[in-house]
Write a protein that holds these residues in place. Sequence first.
Motif, PDB file in Angstrom:
ATOM      1  N   PRO A 123       0.802  -1.229   0.000  1.00 32.71           N
ATOM      2  CA  PRO A 123       0.000   0.000   0.000  1.00 32.71           C
ATOM      3  C   PRO A 123       0.829   1.271   0.000  1.00 32.71           C
ATOM      4  CG  PRO A 123      -0.938  -1.614   1.487  1.00 32.71           C
ATOM      5  CD  PRO A 123       0.360  -2.185   1.030  1.00 32.71           C
ATOM      6  N   ARG A 124       1.979   1.240   0.754  1.00 31.69           N
ATOM      7  CA  ARG A 124       2.788   2.447   0.810  1.00 31.69           C
ATOM      8  C   ARG A 124       3.368   2.787  -0.561  1.00 31.69           C
ATOM      9  NH1 ARG A 124       7.001   2.477   5.502  1.00 31.69           N
ATOM     10  NH2 ARG A 124       7.465   0.483   4.505  1.00 31.69           N
ATOM     11  N   TYR A 180       2.044   1.941  -3.472  1.00 25.50           N
ATOM     12  CA  TYR A 180       0.937   2.404  -4.313  1.00 25.50           C
ATOM     13  C   TYR A 180       0.621   3.871  -4.018  1.00 25.50           C
ATOM     14  CZ  TYR A 180      -3.845   3.236  -5.871  1.00 25.50           C
ATOM     15  OH  TYR A 180      -4.964   3.782  -6.453  1.00 25.50           O
ATOM     16  N   ALA A 181       0.582   4.226  -2.740  1.00 27.05           N
ATOM     17  CA  ALA A 181       0.266   5.602  -2.370  1.00 27.05           C
ATOM     18  C   ALA A 181       1.304   6.566  -2.929  1.00 27.05           C
ATOM     19  CB  ALA A 181       0.164   5.734  -0.853  1.00 27.05           C
ATOM     20  N   ARG A 197       0.891   6.861  -6.670  1.00 29.45           N
ATOM     21  CA  ARG A 197      -0.338   7.628  -6.929  1.00 29.45           C
ATOM     22  C   ARG A 197      -0.066   9.131  -6.775  1.00 29.45           C
ATOM     23  NH1 ARG A 197      -6.060   6.666  -6.404  1.00 29.45           N
ATOM     24  NH2 ARG A 197      -7.129   8.550  -5.696  1.00 29.45           N
ATOM     25  N   ARG A 198       0.667   9.508  -5.717  1.00 28.87           N
ATOM     26  CA  ARG A 198       0.963  10.927  -5.512  1.00 28.87           C
ATOM     27  C   ARG A 198       1.808  11.479  -6.653  1.00 28.87           C
ATOM     28  NH1 ARG A 198       1.573   9.283  -0.088  1.00 28.87           N
ATOM     29  NH2 ARG A 198       3.835   9.053  -0.397  1.00 28.87           N
ATOM     30  N   THR A 234      -3.938   1.285 -10.237  1.00 29.57           N
ATOM     31  CA  THR A 234      -4.840   0.733  -9.225  1.00 29.57           C
ATOM     32  C   THR A 234      -5.154  -0.723  -9.520  1.00 29.57           C
ATOM     33  OG1 THR A 234      -5.785   2.959  -8.946  1.00 29.57           O
ATOM     34  CG2 THR A 234      -7.050   1.103  -8.050  1.00 29.57           C
ATOM     35  N   TRP A 270      -2.261  -2.799  -8.229  1.00 33.57           N
ATOM     36  CA  TRP A 270      -2.230  -2.875  -6.765  1.00 33.57           C
ATOM     37  C   TRP A 270      -3.316  -3.805  -6.227  1.00 33.57           C
ATOM     38  CZ3 TRP A 270      -5.471   0.334  -3.202  1.00 33.57           C
ATOM     39  CH2 TRP A 270      -5.121   0.116  -1.853  1.00 33.57           C
ATOM     40  N   PRO A 328      -7.042  -2.580   3.205  1.00 32.07           N
ATOM     41  CA  PRO A 328      -5.958  -1.713   2.717  1.00 32.07           C
ATOM     42  C   PRO A 328      -6.480  -0.484   1.966  1.00 32.07           C
ATOM     43  CG  PRO A 328      -5.425  -4.017   2.326  1.00 32.07           C
ATOM     44  CD  PRO A 328      -6.840  -3.983   2.779  1.00 32.07           C
ATOM     45  N   ASP A 347      -7.613   1.884   4.595  1.00 35.67           N
ATOM     46  CA  ASP A 347      -6.467   2.416   5.339  1.00 35.67           C
ATOM     47  C   ASP A 347      -5.828   3.596   4.613  1.00 35.67           C
ATOM     48  OD1 ASP A 347      -6.843   0.602   7.331  1.00 35.67           O
ATOM     49  OD2 ASP A 347      -5.320  -0.824   6.596  1.00 35.67           O
ATOM     50  N   LEU A 348      -5.870   3.586   3.276  1.00 31.64           N
ATOM     51  CA  LEU A 348      -5.307   4.704   2.506  1.00 31.64           C
ATOM     52  C   LEU A 348      -6.281   5.871   2.381  1.00 31.64           C
ATOM     53  CD1 LEU A 348      -3.370   2.972  -0.431  1.00 31.64           C
ATOM     54  CD2 LEU A 348      -2.461   3.979   1.674  1.00 31.64           C
ATOM     55  N   LEU A 404      -9.143   5.899   0.766  1.00 32.82           N
ATOM     56  CA  LEU A 404      -9.823   5.915  -0.531  1.00 32.82           C
ATOM     57  C   LEU A 404     -11.280   5.507  -0.363  1.00 32.82           C
ATOM     58  CD1 LEU A 404      -7.104   4.204  -2.764  1.00 32.82           C
ATOM     59  CD2 LEU A 404      -7.481   6.645  -2.363  1.00 32.82           C
TER      60      LEU A 404
END
Length: 851
Positions: free
Chosen positions: A3-4, A6-7, A10-11, A32, A35, A91, A94-95, A97
């Motif tokens: 997840p980290r 992917y985040a 994404r940024r 996405t 992921w 997950p 948690d982000l 979304l």
Amino acid sequence: MPPRDYAAARRRLLGGSARPGAPRRAELARLTDHWLAGLAGRLPPGVALAATGGYGRGELSPRSDLDLLLLHDGRTPPTGIAALADRIWYPVWDLGLALDHAVRTPAEARATAGEDLKVQLGLLDMRHLAGDTALTTALRTDALANWRAQAARRLPQLHELTRERAERHGELRFLLEPDLKEARGGLRDATALRAVAASWLADAPREGLEEARRTLLDVRDALQLATGRATDRLSLQDQDQVAADLALPDADALLQRVYEAARTLSYASEVTWREVGRVVRGRSGRQRLRGMLPGRRGATAAARQERAPLAEGVVEHAGEAALARSARPERDPVLPLRAAAAAARAGLPLTMATVHRLARTAPPLPVPWPAEAREEFVTLLGAGRAMVPVWEALDAAGLVTALLPGWERVRCRPQRNAVHLWTVDRHMVETAVRAAAFTRRVRRPDLLLVAALLHDIGKGRPGDHSEAGAGVARELATRIGFGPADVEVLGTLVRHHLLLVETATRRDLDDPATVRSVADAVGEFGALELLHALTEADALATGPAAWSNWRAALVGDLVKRVGAVLGGDTLPAEADGTDRDDHFLPAVEAERLALEAWRLDGPALALRLRPQPRRTPGAEPQTGAGGGAEEGTGAGEPAGARLVVALRDRPGVLPAVAGILALHRLTVRTAQLRHLPLPLEVTGLDPASAPPSQPPPSSPSSAPYGASVLLLSWHVAAEYGALPPAHRLRADLVRVLDGTLDVAARLAEREAAYRGPGRHGASAPPPRVTVADTGSRLATVLEVRAQDASGLLFRVGRALERAGVTVRSAYVSTLGANAVDAFYVTGPTGAPLPCADAADLARELERALGR
């Protein structure tokens, strides 16, 4: 991918590592996908993860929900499915979304889709992400098959949902803070159009549709990045930042781009849902016919829809206006306006195929326009509310810009004023709609309607929009074919369209200088009358806050004072109608025709039908009768024919001739009626028994007169098709005069057949009949303003005959969709009617026309 990671990816993506717009949305969806597939891992047999909705289409905005469906065939225990779901859902949460998720078997998914239309629409865009591909493919195949099988039932439900949503959220292209998704013309409508196309029942017009959808998605992306929120509402405080992020000059440019996209989607939706309704009704009708008619051939014949003519080259078919099979738009530059006017008057939409064919093949109008084009244009504007969808169709195809260069400057232009309900272009159209209800109040409804359409044409240009617009309006009025005097009036109306309301509400009306300044600006009473009506139409079209009883009273008071300064409403100096030039026949020919009528056996009648060629653009206009060039149209007469009738004076002549013209579908453009006394030596009457008669005022003859012949001159045009032969008109007129043909009954039968079940024409303001205070010393002048229609003149003539008055002369003209007629009448003694009797007659005639 953790997840980290992917985040972080994404940024970077949203921070500018990918091109904005569709490429960034697609790249975000791919990121996405990768992921989520990693989160799902190796799914057991009979389990699949799928994306639905916007994510299923591969379009992810920065703050879009993730629409996910976890499918299973029931072989995995519930605890195992729950564990798989937790492995994916948590997950995402948690982000931070947004997640719209469901866990279903294919049977449960189909059952839910059958009950919930939104679920059904989501399945249409379903896309496989991980696990058992066959499971996802089978469900999507079943969803599409069920959607197509049930389209006739489900699409009307979807249409109802779109209508309810539009009522709640409004029309996107007219909102200062629009909801890009939910408002009419927004992204929800784009999704609905995709669903219609997937049904195979109908399809949306494709031109510009995808570009419009991408525009709204791009604006939403920029909005969500600027605000950091999952919002679809383009608020005022965010518009400058969004415009800057999209490299647009300012917030107005942003709104104009949004409005243009919404306009494209709104028009596509309107056309598509109309087609869906037609197809669904057709299927229902065929199903009923199968049960009623023996054999396929009978059902087909009964279901066949007729093509009813509306105008030359235009027919009604399946509830829409379309081109006739014989129409040749490539040879007829007036056909776009004729088709639009016919559709609006009948309250029908133009088919999309018709509009596109006209835009593609019709040659440009000559400049200045021929008189027929100008008349059709005014007729379109005068159709009231029914004009709006027809105008929108023309504008969507680029025909409005071709007709009125410069219109593109005001199209979809926002108005940053909470008082205004509409964009500039739609406000101008709405003003014309409002003005159509005031055409009975003015002598020149054509000028009122054109001024209403053009009054804000200067917006979007540098400087004062009224001053800039006056110059543009003069250019366009000249292009349309108005004469110099009318061009100046239109320029004055556009230049001063705010003068009355601003003066009335901001100046001291008791100050003579205030009234004098308005009088100097307006110039003459005819322009003041038009400006008064335009002021009210403009205010009503702006919004409920722009007009009130108080403002109306102030403006009315100002108009009254200015009218007194200008000298009031004046008619020609000699208003009995007998001193006007006889424009339809030279004096010698008129006398010969009158003698021929007198000498005929039986019902004496002589008739001359003379076709007139179309006037060459730019040719010197001829002076016309009552409301033609004489009143300042400056463009001569439209194409048609001159019909001259001469017969012995007797009751019932006017309604008889008018009725015959209506039966033969001849539209009366102008008309004159005149009594021509004949000398005793010609008639052979005994002077002692001759009826009293007076010679024409202009006649130098001193010979005694014994009887009069009635001369009627008509400028006519066929509604469609060729002109009828003169001998048929004469034969039918003889039958009416001898009582063997009931015109009233025939007209009533045709009107009933024309209306038909479910046929709705455009609503029109009620007729208005007034007595001209300064009309004439020798006769009472009745002014009739009503919607032009077949048989109108017959009804007026019959009502006057029943009232026992004599029509001394008549001047009939048609301006667009409005008949503007003047009838000079006298009582039994040959004198004007007393004031009370004249008022009673006007009220009775108004009632008769309103039935």
